[in-house]
Design a protein around this motif. Structure first.
Motif: not given
Length: 160
Positions: A70-74, A132-135, A146-160
């Motif tokens: 899940l590419e939240l940084h987008r 669950t192998k999710v991180s 700003d145009d990207w997540p900052g301190h304390g924000d999620l960048w992504s969630v990965s499965l596998g």
């Protein structure tokens, strides 16, 4: 459903809208009713980019899901992704999701006892559910939003 609730459920259950490792490509078509870009690779590998979600499949003759993210940084740079996701799935994701919001959603759902293994990865904190192998990858540097997540924000969630 809010983004933090969705992410908490994903982290706890290891399933992204019913998709988990071993799911067929046809399952992804049902779970993610949005347009995608598909790239085929060697040996039956397949990558699908749904904008907010990327999925990876492999195997021949019928590829199965091996991982995804899940590419939240987008989201901050492309608000249309959030609108498309909400319309297709009923999940309302904000341009930024704070890790503290996901921790709150885990607690509210009675999942605060999920044993996460957290390690520092440069300017990121990775918290993984080994069951669950999710991180989740959390911005741990000092950058402000700003145009990207900052301190304390999620960048992504990965499965596998």
């Amino acid at each position: 459903m809010t983004g933090p609730e969705f992410i908490a459920a994903f982290l706890a259950a290891g399933s992204l809208r019913g998709l988990r490792p071993g799911s067929a490509v046809a399952d992804a078509d049902l779970a993610l009713p949005v347009d995608f870009i598909e790239e085929e690779g060697a040996g039956g590998s397949l990558r699908r980019d749904y904008g907010l979600v990327e999925l990876y499949f492999s195997g021949e003759p019928d590829p199965v899901l091996t991982g995804g993210s899940l590419e939240l940084h987008r989201l901050p740079g492309d608000p249309a992704l959030a609108a498309e996701w909400s319309s297709a799935t009923g999940v309302d994701v904000a341009p930024y999701t704070a890790w503290s919001e996901v921790e709150g959603a885990l607690a509210a759902a009675g999942l605060a006892a999920v044993a996460l293994e957290c390690t520092t990865q440069g300017d990121y904190l990775e918290c993984r559910n080994p069951d669950t192998k999710v991180s989740v990858l959390v911005v741990d540097g000092e950058d402000e939003r700003d145009d990207w997540p900052g301190h304390g924000d999620l960048w992504s969630v990965s499965l596998g």
